[in-house]
Design an enzyme around this catalytic site. Structure first.
Site, PDB file in Angstrom:
ATOM      1  N   ARG A 159     -70.209 -10.833 -39.434  1.00 35.11           N
ATOM      2  CA  ARG A 159     -68.959 -10.166 -39.051  1.00 35.11           C
ATOM      3  C   ARG A 159     -67.762 -10.676 -39.843  1.00 35.11           C
ATOM      4  O   ARG A 159     -66.725 -10.032 -39.888  1.00 35.11           O
ATOM      5  CB  ARG A 159     -68.649 -10.449 -37.584  1.00 35.11           C
ATOM      6  CG  ARG A 159     -69.425  -9.647 -36.624  1.00 35.11           C
ATOM      7  CD  ARG A 159     -68.746  -9.748 -35.265  1.00 35.11           C
ATOM      8  NE  ARG A 159     -69.516  -9.092 -34.266  1.00 35.11           N
ATOM      9  CZ  ARG A 159     -69.554  -7.778 -34.100  1.00 35.11           C
ATOM     10  NH1 ARG A 159     -68.839  -6.990 -34.876  1.00 35.11           N
ATOM     11  NH2 ARG A 159     -70.294  -7.245 -33.157  1.00 35.11           N
ATOM     12  N   THR A 217     -66.382  -0.998 -37.557  1.00 33.65           N
ATOM     13  CA  THR A 217     -67.547  -1.692 -36.988  1.00 33.65           C
ATOM     14  C   THR A 217     -68.547  -1.935 -38.113  1.00 33.65           C
ATOM     15  O   THR A 217     -68.716  -1.079 -38.978  1.00 33.65           O
ATOM     16  CB  THR A 217     -68.196  -0.868 -35.844  1.00 33.65           C
ATOM     17  OG1 THR A 217     -69.449  -1.461 -35.500  1.00 33.65           O
ATOM     18  CG2 THR A 217     -68.447   0.574 -36.224  1.00 33.65           C
ATOM     19  N   ASP A 245     -67.497   3.105 -31.122  1.00 30.04           N
ATOM     20  CA  ASP A 245     -67.595   4.262 -30.217  1.00 30.04           C
ATOM     21  C   ASP A 245     -67.110   3.947 -28.799  1.00 30.04           C
ATOM     22  O   ASP A 245     -66.569   4.817 -28.119  1.00 30.04           O
ATOM     23  CB  ASP A 245     -69.006   4.865 -30.221  1.00 30.04           C
ATOM     24  CG  ASP A 245     -70.084   3.847 -29.898  1.00 30.04           C
ATOM     25  OD1 ASP A 245     -69.766   2.642 -29.769  1.00 30.04           O
ATOM     26  OD2 ASP A 245     -71.251   4.254 -29.768  1.00 30.04           O
TER      27      ASP A 245
END
Ligand code: ATP
Length: 327
Positions: free
Chosen positions: A260, A130, A107
């Site tokens: 990640r 994300t 965002d």
């Protein structure tokens, strides 16, 4: 074909997520398919500011669909937050004859693109990349499924040692503002309790849950804690539980950045491939200030303002599932 778009710039921005490369590959190949040019911008918005760009073709993105991270690299650009930085970015955008941007990120990255559009009228479409799955307008963000699978694999391993030693493991997973990773990985890894930012929790309730599990014959437990949980963090929670239950053999594990990384799952690769193509097609149809997402397995475009401001709600049915199964 619309709006005289002949050259599209593509960048990855914010935190990296597995599947960003697959999205980049799809953008580049869709451009070739529709006979337009694609330019890779390195280091997110920093690459626009520093004029760090590279022409890409279908073969430049070979062998990356299976790679985590992003070959374009990503950055958190403080300069792009300033009008001067965005002016430089626009000058380089013009110099490179870029007609539109595809922004793969979260965002924050979309907010930057939106401001850039308002100032310089640069068409753009966002692709949600994300691991947190916290973006409104899509059922899934790119990287979320891979991160979930990484967490579940890690917790399965912790369960082996928890069971062998009769231990209680407190496992911190990513999610500063959103508990999607914690809730779903917690259900999938059979957690006794799951603490998320969206729910009011207390150490008393957590202790009640652990005591119940002990009374029902459980010798070891896993508790999944989202990093944004409100009780003071995983170490503090573990300390408070230990203070009430000296007899518990407690261990804390912070999974951190392994969440990640890694090769994207099939789900993330397919999602990224679909969204990459949708973004290019959207721009060619004259769409702008939108995010390409997926809802009920269909491609949808959401106004970027909504994608930034609104939030996906935690599914209460999932909370019920977690509670019932922790009996
Ligand atoms: P993640 O969800 O992984 O953190 P993100 O896209 O939200 O990803 P941010 O660091 O918040 O990550 O944003 C990425 C970049 O977008 C920032 O480094 C900055 O360059 C740009 N950006 C964010 N907010 C703004 C803003 N208000 N004005 C201009 N640029 C912004």
């Amino acid at each position: 074909m619309g709006k005289n778009i002949k050259r599209i710039g593509v960048l990855t921005s914010g935190g990296d997520a597995p599947g960003m490369n697959a999205a980049l590959r799809a953008v580049v190949r869709a451009c070739k398919y529709y006979q337009i040019e694609s330019i890779g911008i390195r280091q997110g918005y920093e690459g626009l500011i520093n004029n760090d760009m590279i022409e890409l073709g279908p073969r430049s993105v070979k062998n990356i669909i299976n790679q985590g991270g992003t070959i374009l690299k990503t950055a958190r650009s403080t300069e792009f937050r300033t009008p001067e930085g965005r002016k430089k970015a626009y000058e380089h955008l013009q110099k490179n004859n870029l007609d539109a941007l595809v922004v793969i990120g979260g965002d924050g990255s979309f907010t930057g693109a939106n401001i850039f559009h308002k100032e310089y009228n640069v068409p753009f479409i966002g692709i949600p990349g994300t691991i947190d799955n916290d973006i409104f307008g899509t059922d899934f963000t790119i990287g979320y499924d891979t991160a979930l699978n990484t967490v579940v694999e890690a917790v399965d391993k912790l369960r082996d040692t928890a069971t062998s030693h009769d231990r209680v493991f407190f496992v911190e997973v990513m999610g500063r503002d959103a508990g999607f990773i914690a809730l779903n990985s917690g259900i999938a890894s059979g957690a006794q309790d799951i603490l998320i930012p969206e729910q009011r929790d207390s150490v008393e309730d957590l202790c009640d849950s652990l005591e119940r599990s002990e009374e029902s014959g459980k010798k070891s437990s896993i508790v999944i804690i989202a990093e944004g949980e409100q009780l003071g963090g995983v170490y503090e929670i573990a300390k408070q539980v230990k203070a009430r239950h000296q007899e518990y053999d407690i261990r804390v594990t912070v999974l951190g950045h392994i969440q990640r990384g890694g090769s994207p799952t099939c789900h993330d690769r397919v999602l990224a491939s679909r969204l990459g193509i949708a973004a290019v097609e959207g721009l060619l149809e004259g769409k702008t200030n939108l995010m390409a997402g997926i809802r009920s397995n269909k491609i949808v475009f959401t106004p970027i303002d909504e994608a930034i401001i609104k939030h996906n709600e935690i599914d209460t049915e999932l909370i019920k599932v977690a509670n019932i199964l922790a009996i």
